[in-house]
Design an enzyme around this catalytic site. Structure first.
Site, short mmCIF file in Angstrom:
data_model
loop_
_atom_site.label_atom_id
_atom_site.label_comp_id
_atom_site.label_asym_id
_atom_site.label_seq_id
_atom_site.Cartn_x
_atom_site.Cartn_y
_atom_site.Cartn_z
N GLY A 51 0.73 -1.22 -0.17
CA GLY A 51 -0.12 0.06 -0.08
C GLY A 51 1.03 1.12 -0.04
O GLY A 51 1.96 1.17 0.40
N GLY A 72 0.52 5.82 -0.05
CA GLY A 72 -0.29 6.99 0.22
C GLY A 72 0.72 8.48 0.29
O GLY A 72 1.77 8.20 0.11
N GLY A 73 -0.04 9.39 0.28
CA GLY A 73 0.89 10.72 0.72
C GLY A 73 1.89 10.60 1.93
O GLY A 73 3.01 11.35 1.87
N TYR A 74 1.44 9.71 3.02
CA TYR A 74 2.58 9.72 4.13
C TYR A 74 3.47 8.77 3.62
O TYR A 74 4.67 9.05 4.15
CB TYR A 74 1.71 8.97 5.25
CG TYR A 74 2.58 8.96 6.50
CD1 TYR A 74 2.65 9.91 7.37
CD2 TYR A 74 3.18 7.60 6.81
CE1 TYR A 74 3.32 9.77 8.59
CE2 TYR A 74 3.76 7.26 7.90
CZ TYR A 74 4.05 8.39 8.90
OH TYR A 74 4.77 8.20 10.03
N LYS A 106 4.77 4.38 2.60
CA LYS A 106 4.13 3.04 2.13
C LYS A 106 3.79 2.21 3.32
O LYS A 106 4.48 2.34 4.53
CB LYS A 106 5.35 2.38 1.36
CG LYS A 106 5.65 3.20 -0.27
CD LYS A 106 6.58 2.58 -0.94
CE LYS A 106 6.63 2.87 -2.29
NZ LYS A 106 7.67 2.23 -3.14
N LYS A 130 3.73 0.67 8.60
CA LYS A 130 3.50 1.89 7.88
C LYS A 130 4.92 2.98 8.13
O LYS A 130 5.03 3.34 9.11
CB LYS A 130 2.43 2.69 8.49
CG LYS A 130 1.81 4.05 7.77
CD LYS A 130 0.70 4.55 8.58
CE LYS A 130 0.19 5.84 8.19
NZ LYS A 130 -0.90 6.39 8.88
N ASP A 182 -11.29 11.19 10.49
CA ASP A 182 -11.10 10.85 9.21
C ASP A 182 -11.82 9.41 8.98
O ASP A 182 -11.36 8.60 8.43
CB ASP A 182 -9.57 10.88 8.70
CG ASP A 182 -9.64 10.77 7.17
OD1 ASP A 182 -10.48 11.21 6.56
OD2 ASP A 182 -8.42 10.31 6.68
#
Length: 955
Positions: A640, A642-644, A646, A661, A757
Site C-alpha cells: 500500500g 499514499g501521501g504519508y 508506504k 507504515k 477521518d
C-alpha cells in the site's frame, strides 16, 4: 559464540528436566497396551515414561495423559480396550491411519472427560458402540470415512454438548433415530451445529420430529442414502441452516412450502430423488448460491418467476425437471452467475440471454429442449452455450458453435504455479515446491461437500484458498514452507475435490510431530476455508513415507542422548553460573546499545519537547529488525502507499503478520508529533480498533507497526475489489463494529479521541469480517478543557467532512458522527460520497419518500443486497444515517446512541448483535486442549488477501 553456548545449556537443562518427569503408572501401562496392538508405533515410543520421554502425539498435564493425537502416522492394528483406563483423556485423534481396523471397544464409554473423538479415514468397522452416548463432555464426534455398520446409536442423543457430528461415508443403515419415551434420539441435539450423515445406507422416512425451531443446526447433510417419503415441513423451522443436502435418495411427494423460510441457506441439494408437485417459491432465499434440483418429477410448469430474484446464485442445476416456456433474459443478468444447466426439459421459443452481468459465467447448457431461435447468436461471448438437441440446431448444415458440444478439457484446470522461479529437477520421489525447492510434501485430498462457485477454470478461488492456508500455517507456527493445489474435479456425489501438497519448511521432509500437527488442523476442523467460496469439507490424508525422524537406530540414539545428558549433569551447575554471568553482561550491553539507537531514550523533558514518552504496550522496534521482517522492504512486501509513505507486510519470528507504515522523507512529522501519536495509539485497546504493536524512531526513520488486517478495507468490499460477498447481514455487522469502535474512542478512551477521518478506506475487515477503525494520522485527543469543542485547522476527506466543522473550525465528536452517517449511506449504496459530481447525502435526501417501499431509493441502493423482499431494518438504517448527517451537530445522535440503534436494527433482522466471533488464530496448543473452533460460522474465515492499498491515502 556466547548465544550458542547458552542455547546448548538450555537444551541440556531441558533434557534433564524431561528425564525427571514421571508418567502416571496406569497411563503408562495403557499406552504400552496400545503400542503392543500396533505394528508401526512411532519410533519415539521407547522408555517407560511417555510424558517425560516426549512420546510423539502424547499430551500430558503433570503426570496424566490428556491427549493422543496421531493422525497420518502409518499405524497398523486395532484399538485396545485399555485406552479406557486413561481417565484424564480429553482428545483422541487417530485419523488417516487406514491400517487401524477392527471395532471400537465398548469400554471407550468410560472416558468421561473426552471432548474430541476423531477417527476420520481409518479402517474401523462393526457397529458404533452404544456406550458412545455416555461421553457427556463430547463436543466433536468424527467417525466418517470408515466401515462402520449397523444403526446409528440412539444414545448419541444424550450428548447435549455435542457441536460436531460426522458419521458420513460408512455403511450405516436403518432409520434415523429420534426420541421416544425414555429412549433418546438425534432430535435432542439442539446445540449441535453439524449433522453429517451422507454416503451411508440409511433408510425409511425422515422423521418430522427430527427438526425443530429450537435447533441451531447450520449443516444437514443426508446425501446418498436410501431415504424415502417426504421432506418434512419441520425442516423449514431451522432458520439457522446454511447447507442442506438430501440429494441421491428416494424422497417423494411435494417440497414443503416453508422451505422458503431458510433465508441463510447458500447450498440446497435435492437432485436425484422422486419429488413431485409444483416447485415452491424460493424468493426469500436471497443467500442461495447453489441450487441442485435435477432429475425429479415436478409438475410441468413455466420457468419460475423467482429465478431472477436470487441475487447470490452462482449455480443452477435443473436437468430433467419438466420446465417449459422461455427463460427471462433478466435471469442472465444475475451478477454472480457461473453455471446454468437446464438440459432435458421443455423450454421453447426464442432464447435471449440479454446483457450478461457476471464476468464469471462459464456455461449455459440447454441441450435437448424445444428452443427454436437464439437472439444473441451474432454477439461475441466468452462462455459456452450448448443448444445441441434443440430445433434451432436441427437445420441442415448448421455450423454454429452452440450447436456443437464444446471440447472436453483434458488438461488440468488448475495447478499452483511456481512463484517467480524455475522448477528444479528433483531426484528420487521428491517434488519441486512452488518456491522451487525439492522436498517430500505431505499430501491428501480436500473434499468439499458444498461449494459457492462452479467456475472451476477460474484460478482466483484456488489462489484465495492457497493464501488462507498459508496464512493459517504461518499464524499457527506450523513448519510449512509452501502449499500447492491441483486437479480440481467433481466426483459422482457432487463433492468438489482438490489435491493438496504441503511442503516442509527448512528441510527435505517433515518429522512425525510436524505431520501430526498439520493433519490435526484438518481432522479437527481447526482450519476453515474462505466461507465466501468454500463450504463444509473433510480431508483425506495420505500416508507419509519420508519421516525425517525415522532412523533405524532411533532407540539407540535416544538412550545415548539420555546417557550423555546424565553425564553432563555433573557440570551443569558450574556452566549455568558461568552462563548466567555472561547473560547478565550481554543484557547490560544490549541495554546500552538500545539507549544509543533509540532517540526516545534521550527524551529531554526540559527542552520544550514534552515529557518522556508514556507508552502502554507499544514496542520499540529497531530499524534492522523491521528491515528483516519486511524482507529488506522489498517490492513484494509493498502492500500500500499514499501521501504519508508506504505500507509493508512483515512477518515476526513468531509467524505473526504485521503491517509496517513507513514515512517517506518530506512527509515525516516532527519528533514531538510522532511521540504524541504513538502515546495516543498505545492507549487504545478495543476489538473494533486496529491495534498499534510498536514503532521505530531511529536512523531518520518514522515507522508505525500495526496488526495485520487480512481482508482489506470496507471500500474494497463494497466496490467488489476484494471478492467478498456483501449481503445485508454482513453490512449490518460491519456497521455495528465500526460504530462500536468509534463510540469507544469518544466515550471510553482516556483521553477521548476524535478520529477526524472516518471513511470506508479507514474501516478494515479482519479474517471474520469484523470491522476495525484504522488510520489515526488526523486524530485529535480531547483534554478536560476541550470537552465541548476544540478550535483547530480543518482536516479530513471531502465528502465525509462535517459542514458545520468546515464552516466554524470547531471540532466536536459530532463531526465524527456526521462522517459515520455518510459511511452508513455508502454501506447501503456502495457509492463513493462524491461520485460523478453528485453528493450521496443530497442524492438520498432528494429521492427519499417515506410513503413508498424502500423509501423510493431502489435506484440508489446497492442491488447486490437483493430486493426480492425488503431487507429487514433497512429503512430504519437509512433513517439513522440521515439523523447522523443533520446540518446541526446538536441534532445528531451520539455514537453510543448510534450503537444502540444499530443493535435494535440487527435484532429486527433476526441477528444477535452480541454474538462473538470464534477466533481463527488459536494456537495449535490451544486447539489440542479440547477447545473447539467454529468451523463454518457466519464469521468464518474470508479471503485472506493483501493489506489494502487504499489504507493510506493523501490527506
Amino acid at each position: 559464540m556466547g548465544s550458542v553456548i547458552w542455547s546448548l545449556l538450555l537444551v541440556v537443562f531441558l533434557q534433564i528436566y524431561i528425564i525427571a518427569a514421571t508418567t502416571d503408572a496406569g497411563d503408562s501401562a495403557a499406552l504400552k497396551s496400545l503400542m503392543d496392538e500396533w505394528e508401526k508405533a512411532p519410533p519415539s515410543w521407547v522408555g517407560g515414561d511417555p510424558c517425560g520421554d516426549s512420546w510423539v502425539g502424547i499430551g500430558c498435564n503433570d503426570s496424566r495423559v490428556t491427549s493422543v493425537t496421531l493422525p497420518s502416522m502409518k499405524l497398523v492394528g486395532r484399538l485396545s480396550g485399555d485406552i479406557s483406563t486413561l481417565s484424564e483423556l480429553q482428545q483422541v485423534d487417530l485419523s488417516y491411519n487406514n491400517g487401524l481396523t477392527g471395532s471400537l471397544p465398548t469400554s471407550i464409554g468410560n472416558l468421561k472427560k473426552l471432548t474430541n473423538l476423531i477417527l476420520v479415514g481409518c479402517g474401523f468397522n462393526g457397529p458404533i458402540p452404544d456406550a458412545i452416548g455416555s461421553l457427556s463432555q463430547l463436543r466433536f464426534l468424527s467417525l466418517n470415512s470408515n466401515g462402520f455398520t449397523g444403526r446409528i446409536p440412539p444414545s448419541i442423543g444424550n450428548l447435549s454438548n455435542l457441536y460436531w457430528l460426522d458419521l458420513a461415508d460408512n455403511q450405516l443403515e436403518g432409520p434415523i433415530p429420534v426420541s421416544s419415551g425414555s429412549t433418546p434420539g438425534l432430535d435432542m441435539l439442539i446445540h449441535t451445529k453439524h449433522f453429517h450423515f451422507g454416503k451411508n445406507k440409511l433408510s425409511g422416512q425422515i422423521p418430522a420430529q427430527l427438526f425443530s425451531s429450537s435447533m441451531t443446526l447450520i449443516h444437514v447433510l443426508f446425501e446418498s442414502n436410501k431415504l424415502t417419503g417426504i421432506l418434512p415441513s419441520t425442516l423449514g423451522h431451522v432458520r439457522t441452516l446454511e447447507v442442506v443436502r438430501f440429494d441421491n435418495n428416494s424422497l417423494n411427494g411435494r417440497l414443503p412450502l416453508n422451505i422458503n423460510n431458510l433465508t441463510s441457506v447458500h447450498d440446497l441439494f435435492l437432485s436425484n430423488n422422486k419429488l413431485t408437485g409444483p416447485l415452491p417459491n424460493l424468493t426469500q432465499m436471497n443467500s442461495l448460491n447453489t441450487l441442485y434440483l435435477s432429475n425429479n418429477s415436478f409438475d410441468s410448469a413455466d420457468v419460475p418467476s423467482w429465478f431472477p430474484a436470487l441475487p447470490a446464485l452462482t449455480t443452477l442445476m435443473m436437468e430433467n425437471t419438466q420446465l417449459r416456456g422461455q427463460i427471462p433474459a433478466i435471469f442472465f443478468e444475475l451478477p454472480n452467475l457461473q453455471t446454468v444447466v437446464l438440459k432435458g426439459n421443455q423450454l421453447n421459443g426464442t432464447l435471449d440471454i440479454g446483457q450478461i452481468s457476471s464476468n464469471q459465467l462459464q456455461i449455459i447448457d440447454l441441450q435437448n429442449n424445444l428452443i427454436t431461435d437464439f437472439n444473441n447468436s451474432d454477439r461475441p461471448y466468452n462462455f459456452d452455450i450448448i443448444l445441441v438437441g434443440n430445433p434451432v440446431c436441427d437445420e441442415t448444415g448448421t455450423t454454429r458453435s452452440y450447436c456443437n458440444l464444446p471440447p472436453s478439457n483434458s488438461s488440468p484446470l488448475y495447478s499452483t504455479p511456481s512463484q517467480n522461479c524455475l522448477p528444479v529437477p528433483c531426484s528420487s520421489s521428491q517434488i519441486s515446491s512452488p518456491l522451487c525447492r525439492c522436498a517430500y510434501p505431505y499430501t491428501g485430498t480436500l473434499n468439499f461437500r458444498g461449494l459457492l462457485f462452479s467456475a472451476f477454470g477460474n484460478s482466483t478461488p484456488y489462489q484465495i484458498l492457497e493464501q488462507s492456508l498459508m496464512h493459517f500455517f504461518q499464524s499457527h507456527q506450523l513448519p510449512v514452507d509452501s502449499v500447492s493445489l491441483s486437479d480440481p474435479r467433481m466426483d459422482p456425489n457432487e463433492y468438489f475435490l482438490l489435491n493438496l501438497r504441503a511442503f516442509p519448511y527448512g528441510q527435505e521432509s517433515f518429522n512425525r510431530t510436524g505431520i501430526s500437527m498439520i493433519a490435526f488442523v484438518f481432522s479437527n476442523q481447526t482450519f476453515k476455508p474462505p466461507d465466501q467460496l468454500f463450504g463444509p469439507y473433510f480431508f483425506r490424508g495420505d500416508e507419509y513415507e519420508h519421516f525425517s525422524d525415522d532412523p533405524a537406530n532411533s532407540k539407540k540414539s535416544s538412550i545415548a542422548i539420555k546417557i550423555g545428558a546424565a553425564a553432563g549433569a555433573s557440570v551443569l551447575f558450574l556452566l549455568l553460573v558461568l552462563a548466567g554471568i555472561y547473560a547478565y553482561r550481554q543484557k547490560k550491553r544490549a541495554e546500552r546499545a538500545t539507549k544509543e539507537s533509540n532517540p526516545f531514550a534521550h527524551w529531554d523533558p526540559k527542552k520544550s519537547s514534552g515529557s518522556i514518552p508514556q507508552l502502554k504496550g507499544a514496542r520499540c522496534f529497531s530499524f534492522e529488525e523491521l528491515k528483516k521482517y519486511a524482507n529488506n522492504f522489498s517490492e513484494a512486501n509493498d502492500i500500500g502507499s499514499g501521501g504519508y509513505g508506504k505500507v509493508y507486510r512483515g512477518t515476526l519470528p513468531t509467524g505473526e503478520l504485521i503491517a509496517i507504515k513507513r514515512a517517506q522523507q518530506g512527509s515525516m512529522q516532527g519528533g514531538l508529533e510522532f511521540k504524541t501519536e504513538i502515546e495516543l495509539l498505545s492507549r487504545v485497546h478495543h476489538k473494533n480498533v486496529v491495534s498499534l504493536l510498536g514503532f521505530c524512531f531511529e536512523r531518520g526513520e518514522q515507522m508505525l507497526i500495526y496488526e495485520y488486517v487480512p481482508n482489506g478495507s470496507l471500500s474494497d468490499s463494497l466496490s467488489g475489489k476484494s471478492g467478498i460477498r456483501m449481503d445485508w447481514t454482513r453490512r449490518l455487522k460491519i456497521a455495528l463494529g465500526a460504530a462500536r469502535g468509534l463510540a469507544y474512542l469518544h466515550e471510553l478512551a482516556n483521553p477521548p479521541i476524535i478520529h477526524r477521518d472516518i471513511k470506508s478506506t479507514n474501516i478494515l475487515l479482519d479474517e471474520r469480517l469484523n470491522a476495525k477503525v484504522a488510520d489515526f494520522g488526523l486524530s485529535k485527543p480531547m483534554g478536560d478543557s476541550e470537552r465541548g469543542h476544540v478550535t483547530t485547522q480543518v482536516k479530513g476527506t471531502m465528502g465525509y467532512l462535517d459542514p458545520e466543522y468546515y464552516m466554524t473550525q470547531q471540532l466536536t465528536e459530532k463531526s465524527d458522527v456526521y462522517s459515520f452517517g455518510v459511511l452508513m449511506l455508502e454501506i447501503v449504496t456502495a457509492r463513493r460520497p462524491i461520485e460523478r459530481g453528485k453528493y450521496i447525502v443530497r442524492e438520498v435526501r432528494m429521492a427519499m419518500d417515506k410513503t413508498k417501499s424502500l423509501y423510493n431509493l431502489q435506484e440508489i441502493l446497492d442491488a447486490s443486497m437483493g430486493f426480492a423482499a425488503t431487507p429487514k431494518g433497512l429503512e430504519k438504517f437509512v433513517d439513522l444515517a440521515m439523523s447522523c448527517v443533520e446540518e446541526s451537530g446538536a441534532n445528531r445522535p451520539t455514537m453510543g446512541e448510534v450503537v444502540k440503534e444499530i443493535e435494535n436494527i440487527m435484532q429486527l433482522a433476526g441477528m444477535n448483535p452480541n454474538a462473538e466471533s470464534a477466533s481463527s488464530s488459536a494456537t495449535y496448543e490451544e486447539a489440542t486442549k479440547g477447545g473447539s473452533l467454529h468451523p463454518y460460522g457466519d464469521d468464518s474465515f474470508a479471503y485472506s488477501g493483501v493489506f489494502p492499498a487504499s489504507k493510506i491515502e493523501p490527506q
